[in-house]
Write an enzyme that holds these catalytic residues in place. Sequence first.
Site, PDB file in Angstrom:
ATOM      1  N   ARG A  96     -27.387  38.667  60.952  1.00 45.50           N
ATOM      2  CA  ARG A  96     -28.357  38.235  59.939  1.00 45.50           C
ATOM      3  C   ARG A  96     -29.758  38.183  60.543  1.00 45.50           C
ATOM      4  O   ARG A  96     -30.712  38.688  59.963  1.00 45.50           O
ATOM      5  CB  ARG A  96     -27.941  36.860  59.396  1.00 45.50           C
ATOM      6  CG  ARG A  96     -26.758  36.980  58.460  1.00 45.50           C
ATOM      7  CD  ARG A  96     -26.199  35.643  58.031  1.00 45.50           C
ATOM      8  NE  ARG A  96     -25.306  35.819  56.885  1.00 45.50           N
ATOM      9  CZ  ARG A  96     -24.431  34.918  56.479  1.00 45.50           C
ATOM     10  NH1 ARG A  96     -24.297  33.768  57.118  1.00 45.50           N
ATOM     11  NH2 ARG A  96     -23.678  35.154  55.417  1.00 45.50           N
ATOM     12  N   HIS A 125     -21.692  26.860  63.639  1.00 45.52           N
ATOM     13  CA  HIS A 125     -21.973  27.677  62.448  1.00 45.52           C
ATOM     14  C   HIS A 125     -22.456  26.746  61.347  1.00 45.52           C
ATOM     15  O   HIS A 125     -21.682  26.053  60.723  1.00 45.52           O
ATOM     16  CB  HIS A 125     -20.702  28.408  62.023  1.00 45.52           C
ATOM     17  CG  HIS A 125     -20.908  29.284  60.832  1.00 45.52           C
ATOM     18  ND1 HIS A 125     -21.777  30.346  60.847  1.00 45.52           N
ATOM     19  CD2 HIS A 125     -20.360  29.257  59.601  1.00 45.52           C
ATOM     20  CE1 HIS A 125     -21.747  30.936  59.659  1.00 45.52           C
ATOM     21  NE2 HIS A 125     -20.897  30.298  58.890  1.00 45.52           N
TER      22      HIS A 125
HETATM   23  P1  A3D Z   1     -11.298  33.536  49.072  1.00 42.08           P
HETATM   24  O1  A3D Z   1     -11.679  34.772  48.354  1.00 42.08           O
HETATM   25  O2  A3D Z   1     -11.133  32.260  48.298  1.00 42.08           O
HETATM   26  O3  A3D Z   1      -9.949  33.835  49.909  1.00 42.08           O
HETATM   27  C1  A3D Z   1      -9.204  32.843  50.544  1.00 42.08           C
HETATM   28  C2  A3D Z   1      -7.745  33.220  50.343  1.00 42.08           C
HETATM   29  O4  A3D Z   1      -6.934  32.311  51.102  1.00 42.08           O
HETATM   30  C3  A3D Z   1      -7.278  33.119  48.896  1.00 42.08           C
HETATM   31  O5  A3D Z   1      -6.751  34.360  48.447  1.00 42.08           O
HETATM   32  C4  A3D Z   1      -6.208  32.049  48.928  1.00 42.08           C
HETATM   33  O6  A3D Z   1      -5.148  32.243  48.011  1.00 42.08           O
HETATM   34  C5  A3D Z   1      -5.744  32.165  50.374  1.00 42.08           C
HETATM   35  N1  A3D Z   1      -4.985  30.997  50.810  1.00 42.08           N
HETATM   36  C6  A3D Z   1      -5.128  29.700  50.443  1.00 42.08           C
HETATM   37  N2  A3D Z   1      -4.199  28.942  51.039  1.00 42.08           N
HETATM   38  C7  A3D Z   1      -3.442  29.769  51.797  1.00 42.08           C
HETATM   39  C8  A3D Z   1      -2.327  29.586  52.635  1.00 42.08           C
HETATM   40  N3  A3D Z   1      -1.792  28.364  52.805  1.00 42.08           N
HETATM   41  N4  A3D Z   1      -1.802  30.661  53.249  1.00 42.08           N
HETATM   42  C9  A3D Z   1      -2.320  31.885  53.085  1.00 42.08           C
HETATM   43  N5  A3D Z   1      -3.380  32.127  52.294  1.00 42.08           N
HETATM   44  C10 A3D Z   1      -3.936  31.079  51.660  1.00 42.08           C
HETATM   45  O7  A3D Z   1     -12.383  33.184  50.212  1.00 42.08           O
HETATM   46  P2  A3D Z   1     -13.190  34.230  51.135  1.00 42.08           P
HETATM   47  O8  A3D Z   1     -12.314  35.316  51.554  1.00 42.08           O
HETATM   48  O9  A3D Z   1     -14.501  34.521  50.496  1.00 42.08           O
HETATM   49  O10 A3D Z   1     -13.486  33.247  52.376  1.00 42.08           O
HETATM   50  C11 A3D Z   1     -12.440  32.816  53.193  1.00 42.08           C
HETATM   51  C12 A3D Z   1     -12.896  31.691  54.140  1.00 42.08           C
HETATM   52  O11 A3D Z   1     -13.889  32.191  55.016  1.00 42.08           O
HETATM   53  C13 A3D Z   1     -13.513  30.476  53.458  1.00 42.08           C
HETATM   54  O12 A3D Z   1     -13.040  29.312  54.106  1.00 42.08           O
HETATM   55  C14 A3D Z   1     -14.989  30.635  53.699  1.00 42.08           C
HETATM   56  O13 A3D Z   1     -15.688  29.398  53.697  1.00 42.08           O
HETATM   57  C15 A3D Z   1     -14.964  31.253  55.075  1.00 42.08           C
HETATM   58  N6  A3D Z   1     -16.197  31.971  55.467  1.00 42.08           N
HETATM   59  C16 A3D Z   1     -16.612  31.810  56.753  1.00 42.08           C
HETATM   60  C17 A3D Z   1     -17.742  32.467  57.188  1.00 42.08           C
HETATM   61  C18 A3D Z   1     -18.207  32.299  58.605  1.00 42.08           C
HETATM   62  O14 A3D Z   1     -19.180  32.877  58.994  1.00 42.08           O
HETATM   63  C19 A3D Z   1     -17.469  31.410  59.492  1.00 42.08           C
HETATM   64  C20 A3D Z   1     -18.470  33.290  56.321  1.00 42.08           C
HETATM   65  C21 A3D Z   1     -18.009  33.434  55.019  1.00 42.08           C
HETATM   66  C22 A3D Z   1     -16.859  32.766  54.597  1.00 42.08           C
END
Ligand code: A3D
Length: 311
Positions: free
Chosen positions: A154, A178
């Site tokens: 970024r 982060h």
């Molecule tokens: P999202 O599209 O909600 O995907 C998360 C997935 O996890 C969903 O499909 C859920 O069904 C699944 N899930 C929930 N519980 C379980 C479980 N027990 N076992 C297996 N799968 C499960 O979110 P996303 O893909 O946009 O983001 C995922 C994570 O990354 C979130 O926690 C965000 O906050 C995080 N994130 C971190 C950063 C960093 O830079 C660290 C950046 C962006 C997002």
Amino acid sequence: MGRKKIALIGGGQIGGIMALLAAQREMGDVVLLDIPEKENVVKGKMLDLTETNPLFSSSSCLTGTKNYADLAGADVTITTAGLPRKPGMSREDLLNINLQIISEVATNLKKYCPDAFHIVVTNPLDSMVFAFMKVSGLPKHKIAGMAGVLDTARFRSFVGMELNVSPKDVSALVLGGHGPTMVPLARLATVGGIPLSELLPQEKIDAIVYRTREAGTEIVNLLGSGSAYFSPATSAIEMAEAYLKDQKRILTCAAYLNGEYGITGYYIGVPAIIGAGGVEKVLEVKLTDSEKAALNNSLEAVKKAVAETKL
Ligand code: A3D
């Protein structure tokens, strides 16, 4: 040698994009796991992706599942499983829910892929990677959190945009946790080998530092629901590829510190060499007094988040 196997835990926005990138780069076979209620969704996503294979000339086998046994023997795992914060939910509520999810994931990955390199992406990142390490008991250097690659990308993007140059030629380092306490080391940033301070006035650099710290929120506000996914997915895949191909890349990630930067016992964003050994070495850089103070401030935020997990 055989094919490499990449296990993606969480088949949401980031999980889907990571599967696409891993297939396009032919990094290996990819298994995407989600909860039983989403079994058909991940199967559908991976079938859709399989049908792009002839177009990308990829031979990766792509499957969706709800069963951890299907991840057995994975070389690398990337965890995005978790829930996003919903209206009315406090940070603590979210932490408790995601802590439960990470604990379940860590327990299963220890059982089915004990030799893998494990990358955690789920937020709150610094405490979730710590929890993964505590619950799994796996070697600390085989576990890392993805954040620094993204925060650095970024910063590099914003410098490229400001100077109207390719961000490929911008080199930068962002230390710390982060979140808003992260420490972009603008002093060390270079553009084609030239110090950034020779190309931009201080107030422009300060604005880029501020925008980097707030970059996640900027995207959340624009999207309206959910958070960034293209750049986090690409960042996590960079780390996985560096491990699988033993590239010895220097990537900033949440690595376990054992005295480096005067810190012991926490995962925090630092530049690290990633190769076949996992996090092979943390690189230290001499900090100015104000940078040290900023890193300590960030460490305090990480410690507070870790304390909330009660692990
Ligand atoms: P999202 O599209 O909600 O995907 C998360 C997935 O996890 C969903 O499909 C859920 O069904 C699944 N899930 C929930 N519980 C379980 C479980 N027990 N076992 C297996 N799968 C499960 O979110 P996303 O893909 O946009 O983001 C995922 C994570 O990354 C979130 O926690 C965000 O906050 C995080 N994130 C971190 C950063 C960093 O830079 C660290 C950046 C962006 C997002």
